[in-house]
Design an enzyme around this catalytic site. Structure first.
Site, PDB file in Angstrom:
ATOM      1  CB  CYS A  49       4.011  11.988 -45.848  1.00  0.00           C
ATOM      2  SG  CYS A  49       5.143  11.843 -44.443  1.00  0.00           S
TER       3      CYS A  49
ATOM      4  CB  CYS B 203       8.209  13.580 -48.423  1.00  0.00           C
ATOM      5  SG  CYS B 203       7.778  12.347 -47.165  1.00  0.00           S
TER       6      CYS B 203
ATOM      7  CD  GLU C 104       3.696  14.931 -43.353  1.00  0.00           C
ATOM      8  OE1 GLU C 104       3.909  15.635 -44.344  1.00  0.00           O
ATOM      9  OE2 GLU C 104       4.615  14.478 -42.624  1.00  0.00           O
TER      10      GLU C 104
END
Length: 318
Positions: A130, A127, A102
């Site tokens: 991110c 996650c 990302e």
């Protein structure tokens, strides 16, 4: 990679090959791809994730992640550019230096002039690291996140970052109106302490001038030169929570990876870091990461100062 492209109709394979040469599917190619495949843009983004993931470099985890970001700008046919991203790990270094897919996609779009992201498609739900990082993006409440539905291979989930990260801590909590991809903070009035004609140093300086460091003012930019003469740069991107930040060298390496996927570490000829060091500095972290990808290269370090020119016509009141 060619095997993956062969899964697509021949009418758009040329566009996909070009995308893998520079990390961007142009607006015109997006239009052709959606028409040929009979998909909307969200669905196209999800289809491109395996191509993005194939660019990943994960020597530690062997876990490849891809991301595809949709920019906020549009062409004359109201079509956006799509930007690839892939995770990158660094052998012999701490996992904290790893670059997430990302982050890579965002750095790609930001480097190419996007002032925000409309949406981002990823291999799996982002996650927590991110989610915090994406919250720093301009208009974070409206940023859409797309990922495959783990319970239905033929479907996908579309949500917003505000739903994935409720009660989030971000720039507003720190009293800052600007955000990671907004233009309000750029360019910073940085200058070197000497006259410079070195193109690589000037490229790093320009990256530092357009970085995002509202919390520390540790403006930093990195530039890499390959042995074939190609240049790549990356900007520093801070986060209100500190840890999910984007090192300037990591951004430069990501941009290199997406534009020159066959490049190996031995092709890096020079690496330059320009920064305005404050209570924090990128120097040690940059040296550590550089040692992992190009152990024979010495980091060229150039401090920069903030230079403010006062308007002669202005008056200071007391």
């Amino acid at each position: 990679m060619n095997d993956l492209i062969e899964n697509f109709p021949s009418a758009i394979r040329g566009d996909l090959h070009n995308m893998l040469k520079n990390g961007v599917l142009t607006a015109a190619a997006v239009k052709r791809s959606t028409e040929v495949l009979g998909l909307d843009i969200d669905q196209l983004m999800l289809c491109l994730i395996p191509l993005a993931a194939n660019l990943a470099r994960a020597p530690i985890s062997a876990y490849q992640v891809g991301a595809v970001a949709r920019g906020m700008s549009y062409d004359h046919q109201s079509m956006p550019n799509l930007y690839l991203g892939a995770n990158m790990e660094f052998a012999r270094q701490s996992l904290c230096y790893s670059l997430h897919a990302e982050q890579s996609a965002l750095a790609n779009a930001w480097h190419r002039g996007e002032s925000g992201l409309h949406s981002i498609a990823v291999s799996a739900p982002p996650c927590g690291y991110c989610r915090q990082f994406l919250h720093e993006v301009a208009n974070p409440d409206a940023l859409r996140v797309l990922f495959p539905d783990p319970n239905n291979s033929a479907a996908y989930i579309r949500t917003e970052i505000s739903q994935l990260l409720p009660s989030a801590f971000g720039p507003r909590d720190m009293g800052f109106g600007c955000t990671l991809m907004s233009t309000q903070h750029c360019p910073h009035p940085l200058q070197l302490g000497y006259y410079c004609k070195d193109d690589l140093v000037l490229l790093a300086l320009d990256a530092a001038r357009h970085c995002y460091a509202p919390y520390t003012m540790n403006f930093g930019g990195c530039a890499l030169q390959l042995t074939d003469g190609r240049l790549f740069s990356g900007r520093y991107g801070e986060n209100a929570a500190h840890n999910p930040g984007l090192l300037p060298l990591n951004a430069a390496l990501s941009n290199m990876m997406l534009s020159a996927p066959t490049v190996s570490s031995i092709t890096i000829a020079r690496a330059v870091l320009v920064e305005h060091a404050t209570q924090s500095s990128h120097r040690d972290a940059t040296q550590n990461v550089l040692y992992s990808v190009a152990p024979n290269i010495t980091l060229e370090y150039h401090p920069a100062n903030v230079h403010i020119t006062l308007n002669k016509k202005s008056k200071v009141s007391h």
